[in-house]
Scaffold this active site. Structure first.
Site, mmCIF file in Angstrom:
data_model
loop_
_atom_site.group_PDB
_atom_site.id
_atom_site.type_symbol
_atom_site.label_atom_id
_atom_site.label_comp_id
_atom_site.label_asym_id
_atom_site.label_seq_id
_atom_site.Cartn_x
_atom_site.Cartn_y
_atom_site.Cartn_z
ATOM 1 N N THR A 31 77.970 105.794 33.549
ATOM 2 C CA THR A 31 78.352 104.767 34.418
ATOM 3 C C THR A 31 77.111 103.827 35.015
ATOM 4 O O THR A 31 77.243 102.778 35.038
ATOM 5 C CB THR A 31 79.647 105.100 35.248
ATOM 6 N N ASP A 65 78.147 102.302 28.239
ATOM 7 C CA ASP A 65 78.907 102.560 29.364
ATOM 8 C C ASP A 65 80.122 102.990 29.081
ATOM 9 O O ASP A 65 81.072 103.864 29.746
ATOM 10 C CB ASP A 65 78.951 101.210 30.444
ATOM 11 N N GLY A 69 84.268 107.476 29.859
ATOM 12 C CA GLY A 69 85.578 108.113 29.625
ATOM 13 C C GLY A 69 85.654 109.140 28.704
ATOM 14 O O GLY A 69 86.325 110.041 28.733
ATOM 15 N N ARG A 73 86.371 112.883 29.389
ATOM 16 C CA ARG A 73 87.643 113.570 28.448
ATOM 17 C C ARG A 73 87.296 115.041 27.837
ATOM 18 O O ARG A 73 87.964 115.925 27.665
ATOM 19 C CB ARG A 73 88.327 112.849 27.706
ATOM 20 N N SER A 79 88.029 112.562 37.363
ATOM 21 C CA SER A 79 88.187 112.757 38.705
ATOM 22 C C SER A 79 88.589 111.229 39.222
ATOM 23 O O SER A 79 88.204 110.093 38.445
ATOM 24 C CB SER A 79 86.971 113.128 39.505
ATOM 25 N N ASP A 86 83.633 103.724 38.503
ATOM 26 C CA ASP A 86 83.782 102.960 37.333
ATOM 27 C C ASP A 86 84.181 101.604 37.569
ATOM 28 O O ASP A 86 83.371 100.482 37.006
ATOM 29 C CB ASP A 86 84.401 103.604 36.445
ATOM 30 N N ASP A 90 82.016 98.018 37.574
ATOM 31 C CA ASP A 90 82.400 96.990 36.657
ATOM 32 C C ASP A 90 82.448 95.673 37.079
ATOM 33 O O ASP A 90 81.998 94.686 36.607
ATOM 34 C CB ASP A 90 83.758 97.460 35.965
#
Length: 269
Positions: A31, A65, A69, A73, A79, A86, A90
């Site tokens: 990120t 970026d 996610g 996973r 978390s 994130d 963004d």
């Protein structure tokens, strides 16, 4: 609108996320690196009017970026802190993109279009804030025709084409984004207002709720018994009838003995 394709996109990115996870890079590091690359492309190229090269750099780091996610996973490192980081970064990346465009357009002598880019920046912040605030209050706010993904696609494609020399495309895209972002803000405000009005609706009155509830059997039986007593006098009980008949027979016997004594006291002829 692009939320519908996210499950399919997640299935595509999952194998790539497994490969990246083997390198030991954490989702939060992805990120941060992705946001840093977007900042470099937006603030390093856009203010100088190099829109095409800036779009190439930004697109590369935006795609990178998106892997945070998938890696989270795969590694099971999802978390709340990662989600907060994130979302916050963004917003910083979006501000950098529109700020770079605004500076580049202003330096190019397009002050009005630079003002439209500034409006798109502010409207995008309001769109994101409306959703975050609604979710903080316990409402859902996943509505809108111009969410972050749509805004990024429109502005980056238009800026890239403008950098290649296509006329008017960036102006049309920015005006369109301004309108769509305003509509999205209205949609989110209306959605939250509808939920708030539903929560503030007065509950049903106690009398109506009591009528709707089934009456207990004991109370129903007592009420029916009371209705019968009002409609007709209650018949005497069996014991009361028996006692009345006994008293009547006793009175008759006493009257017979009196007559017998009276007849005995009379003189015989």
């Amino acid at each position: 609108m692009l939320n519908k394709v996210r499950p399919a996109l997640g299935r595509v990115l999952t194998p790539v996320g497994r490969t990246v996870a083997r390198t030991g890079v954490s989702p939060n590091a992805i990120t941060i690196i992705g946001t840093a690359g977007v900042l470099a492309g937006a603030l390093g190229f856009f203010p100088r009017g190099e829109f095409f090269w800036g779009v190439l750099v930004i697109t590369a780091f935006v795609v990178f970026d998106m892997l945070d996610g998938a890696v989270a996973r795969v590694t099971g490192r999802i978390s709340k802190w990662g989600a907060f980081l994130d979302s916050t970064l963004d917003r910083i990346a979006d501000a950098a993109i529109f700020s770079g465009l605004m500076i580049g357009l202003y330096r190019d002598g397009q002050e009005r279009l630079a003002g439209v880019a500034l409006y798109c920046l502010v409207a995008g912040v309001v769109v994101s804030y409306a959703k975050a605030r609604a979710e903080g209050l316990g409402y859902t706010c996943n509505v809108g025709i111009a969410e972050r993904s749509e805004r990024l696609i429109v502005v980056l494609v238009a800026a890239g084409l403008d950098g290649l020399g296509v006329p008017y495309v960036l102006a049309v895209a920015l005006w369109l984004l301004a309108v769509l972002s305003t509509i999205t803000v209205g949609q989110r405000v209306a959605a939250v207002r509808a939920q708030a009005l539903a929560d503030a609706a007065p509950p049903a009155s106690a009398e109506s709720s009591r009528r709707a509830e089934p009456e207990p059997p004991a109370e129903a039986a007592a009420r029916r018994k009371g209705r019968r007593s009002d409609a007709a006098p209650e018949e005497p009980s069996r014991d009361a009838s028996r006692n009345g008949a006994g008293r009547a027979r006793g009175g008759a016997r006493r009257k017979w003995h009196v007559r017998k004594l009276d007849s005995a006291s009379e003189p015989q002829s």
